[in-house]
Design a protein around this motif. Structure first.
Motif, PDB file in Angstrom:
ATOM      1  N   GLY A 132       0.850  -1.193   0.000  1.00 39.28           N
ATOM      2  CA  GLY A 132       0.000   0.000   0.000  1.00 39.28           C
ATOM      3  C   GLY A 132       0.882   1.238   0.000  1.00 39.28           C
ATOM      4  N   PRO A 133       0.279   2.420   0.025  1.00 38.29           N
ATOM      5  CA  PRO A 133       1.088   3.648  -0.011  1.00 38.29           C
ATOM      6  C   PRO A 133       1.963   3.813   1.229  1.00 38.29           C
ATOM      7  N   LEU A 134       3.019   4.612   1.070  1.00 43.59           N
ATOM      8  CA  LEU A 134       3.788   5.115   2.212  1.00 43.59           C
ATOM      9  C   LEU A 134       3.125   6.451   2.572  1.00 43.59           C
ATOM     10  N   PHE A 135       2.491   6.498   3.739  1.00 40.71           N
ATOM     11  CA  PHE A 135       1.778   7.710   4.173  1.00 40.71           C
ATOM     12  C   PHE A 135       2.728   8.600   4.959  1.00 40.71           C
ATOM     13  N   ILE A 136       2.682   9.908   4.681  1.00 41.73           N
ATOM     14  CA  ILE A 136       3.676  10.823   5.264  1.00 41.73           C
ATOM     15  C   ILE A 136       3.013  12.044   5.896  1.00 41.73           C
ATOM     16  N   MET A 137       3.505  12.434   7.061  1.00 46.07           N
ATOM     17  CA  MET A 137       3.126  13.709   7.699  1.00 46.07           C
ATOM     18  C   MET A 137       4.400  14.472   8.031  1.00 46.07           C
ATOM     19  N   GLU A 138       4.456  15.722   7.585  1.00 41.63           N
ATOM     20  CA  GLU A 138       5.616  16.583   7.863  1.00 41.63           C
ATOM     21  C   GLU A 138       5.154  17.809   8.607  1.00 41.63           C
ATOM     22  N   LYS A 139       5.811  18.122   9.711  1.00 45.23           N
ATOM     23  CA  LYS A 139       5.443  19.308  10.496  1.00 45.23           C
ATOM     24  C   LYS A 139       6.223  20.509   9.981  1.00 45.23           C
ATOM     25  N   LEU A 140       5.486  21.526   9.512  1.00 37.68           N
ATOM     26  CA  LEU A 140       6.104  22.733   8.958  1.00 37.68           C
ATOM     27  C   LEU A 140       6.374  23.742  10.070  1.00 37.68           C
ATOM     28  N   GLU A 141       7.055  24.830   9.709  1.00 41.28           N
ATOM     29  CA  GLU A 141       7.247  25.940  10.654  1.00 41.28           C
ATOM     30  C   GLU A 141       5.883  26.505  11.035  1.00 41.28           C
ATOM     31  N   ALA A 142       5.807  27.156  12.201  1.00 48.10           N
ATOM     32  CA  ALA A 142       4.548  27.751  12.650  1.00 48.10           C
ATOM     33  C   ALA A 142       3.986  28.670  11.571  1.00 48.10           C
ATOM     34  N   ASP A 150      -0.388  23.113  10.734  1.00 48.16           N
ATOM     35  CA  ASP A 150       0.999  23.155  10.239  1.00 48.16           C
ATOM     36  C   ASP A 150       1.549  21.792   9.838  1.00 48.16           C
ATOM     37  N   TRP A 151       0.665  20.836   9.580  1.00 47.53           N
ATOM     38  CA  TRP A 151       1.096  19.548   9.039  1.00 47.53           C
ATOM     39  C   TRP A 151       0.913  19.555   7.530  1.00 47.53           C
ATOM     40  N   PHE A 152       1.836  18.926   6.823  1.00 48.04           N
ATOM     41  CA  PHE A 152       1.692  18.695   5.389  1.00 48.04           C
ATOM     42  C   PHE A 152       1.585  17.184   5.185  1.00 48.04           C
ATOM     43  N   TYR A 153       0.474  16.776   4.609  1.00 44.90           N
ATOM     44  CA  TYR A 153       0.207  15.353   4.381  1.00 44.90           C
ATOM     45  C   TYR A 153       0.610  14.980   2.961  1.00 44.90           C
ATOM     46  N   SER A 154       1.227  13.833   2.806  1.00 40.78           N
ATOM     47  CA  SER A 154       1.555  13.374   1.453  1.00 40.78           C
ATOM     48  C   SER A 154       1.689  11.854   1.476  1.00 40.78           C
ATOM     49  N   GLY A 155       2.104  11.309   0.351  1.00 43.30           N
ATOM     50  CA  GLY A 155       2.270   9.864   0.300  1.00 43.30           C
ATOM     51  C   GLY A 155       3.008   9.472  -0.959  1.00 43.30           C
ATOM     52  N   VAL A 156       3.543   8.255  -0.932  1.00 45.01           N
ATOM     53  CA  VAL A 156       4.242   7.702  -2.087  1.00 45.01           C
ATOM     54  C   VAL A 156       3.530   6.404  -2.448  1.00 45.01           C
ATOM     55  N   GLN A 157       3.160   6.278  -3.715  1.00 49.98           N
ATOM     56  CA  GLN A 157       2.478   5.062  -4.160  1.00 49.98           C
ATOM     57  C   GLN A 157       3.471   3.898  -4.270  1.00 49.98           C
ATOM     58  N   PRO A 158       2.944   2.686  -4.326  1.00 44.18           N
ATOM     59  CA  PRO A 158       3.827   1.521  -4.456  1.00 44.18           C
ATOM     60  C   PRO A 158       4.677   1.548  -5.727  1.00 44.18           C
ATOM     61  N   ASN A 159       4.351   2.422  -6.691  1.00 44.26           N
ATOM     62  CA  ASN A 159       5.185   2.537  -7.896  1.00 44.26           C
ATOM     63  C   ASN A 159       6.162   3.714  -7.798  1.00 44.26           C
ATOM     64  N   GLY A 160       6.248   4.313  -6.604  1.00 41.47           N
ATOM     65  CA  GLY A 160       7.215   5.391  -6.395  1.00 41.47           C
ATOM     66  C   GLY A 160       6.686   6.784  -6.705  1.00 41.47           C
ATOM     67  N   LYS A 161       5.487   6.844  -7.311  1.00 43.93           N
ATOM     68  CA  LYS A 161       4.930   8.158  -7.680  1.00 43.93           C
ATOM     69  C   LYS A 161       4.195   8.779  -6.491  1.00 43.93           C
ATOM     70  N   PRO A 162       4.089  10.123  -6.490  1.00 42.23           N
ATOM     71  CA  PRO A 162       3.380  10.780  -5.380  1.00 42.23           C
ATOM     72  C   PRO A 162       1.909  10.366  -5.341  1.00 42.23           C
ATOM     73  N   LEU A 163       1.404  10.206  -4.139  1.00 44.57           N
ATOM     74  CA  LEU A 163      -0.010   9.898  -3.950  1.00 44.57           C
ATOM     75  C   LEU A 163      -0.796  11.187  -4.157  1.00 44.57           C
TER      76      LEU A 163
END
Ligand code: HEC
Length: 195
Positions: A132-142, A150-163
């Motif tokens: 399944g995808p690699l789910f990502i949360m990154e905390k940005l500056e205030a 201030d969270w940025f949500y993203s993900g990487v698909q099993p084929n390496g492309k952005p979710l």
């Protein structure tokens, strides 16, 4: 043993078939909640290499780095959310100390924190398990993302492309854990103890 790998079965058929199927990870269950801890560990051992190979097919720096971060769990586990996939979260150096406390209140994650969560989906009716995808949360500056704490949500698909996702899709659920800075944490039985 309910977890069966086709690698064992193919020993009885031709070597050519064994070659083409030996990387399939079969589980004798369709409900993720039915697997024992040992069965999940066996499944993970079979899927581990595939996950990393898939996530790193693109140019995601997080996909290339997360396996050297702190693993917050003793094994993947199914929580229900995230499509009943098995989930396992890694915390980068900035995030690890606070994340692994699994605190429920007053949590403020430092800017630069990144959490990357592997996922595995069981196959339907005898089909092999899938990455399944690699789910990502990154905390940005205030102030970096006022609508999402201030969270940025993203993900990487099993084929390496952005979710392809909407911030609001992820955040509308994660906001339920506002007191822990939007963090839901792994299920309790697999949390890595700080002691
Ligand atoms: C329906 C609710 C829901 C939605 C929607 C959701 N999540 Fe989660 N998320 C959870 C839960 C519950 C956990 C903790 C369970 C676990 O990881 O075992 C979690 C954990 C995480 C974690 C690990 C950090 C933490 O909270 O402990 C990341 C990273 C993550 N989610 C990213 C995302 C991204 C990216 C999206 C959007 C594509 C998303 N989530 C959508 C419920 C949700």
């Amino acid at each position: 043993m309910r977890l069966t790998f086709i690698a064992i079965l193919t020993m009885t058929v031709s070597a050519a078939l064994a070659d083409s199927h030996s990387d399939k990870c079969l589980v004798d269950a369709t409900d993720a909640f039915d697997l024992s801890g040992a069965e999940v560990e066996t499944l993970y051992a079979c899927m581990e290499g595939k996950m990393l190979a898939g996530y790193t097919k693109g140019d995601s720096e997080i996909a290339a780095a997360y396996r050297s971060w702190t693993n917050s769990a003793t094994r993947p586990a199914v929580a229900g959310a995230h499509g009943e996939r098995f989930l396992q979260t890694f915390a980068n150096d900035i995030a690890a100390e606070q994340y692994l406390k699994f605190e429920d209140e007053g949590v403020v994650m430092p800017a630069g924190s990144i959490l990357a969560k592997e996922s595995i989906k069981l196959g339907k009716e005898g089909k092999p398990a899938r990455v399944g995808p690699l789910f990502i949360m990154e905390k940005l500056e205030a102030g970096g993302a006022p609508d999402t704490g201030d969270w940025f949500y993203s993900g990487v698909q099993p084929n390496g492309k952005p979710l392809k996702i909407k911030q609001s899709f992820c955040h509308n659920c994660h906001v339920g854990w506002e007191d822990s800075d939007m963090l839901a944490y792994p299920v309790e039985e697999v949390r890595v103890s700080m002691n």
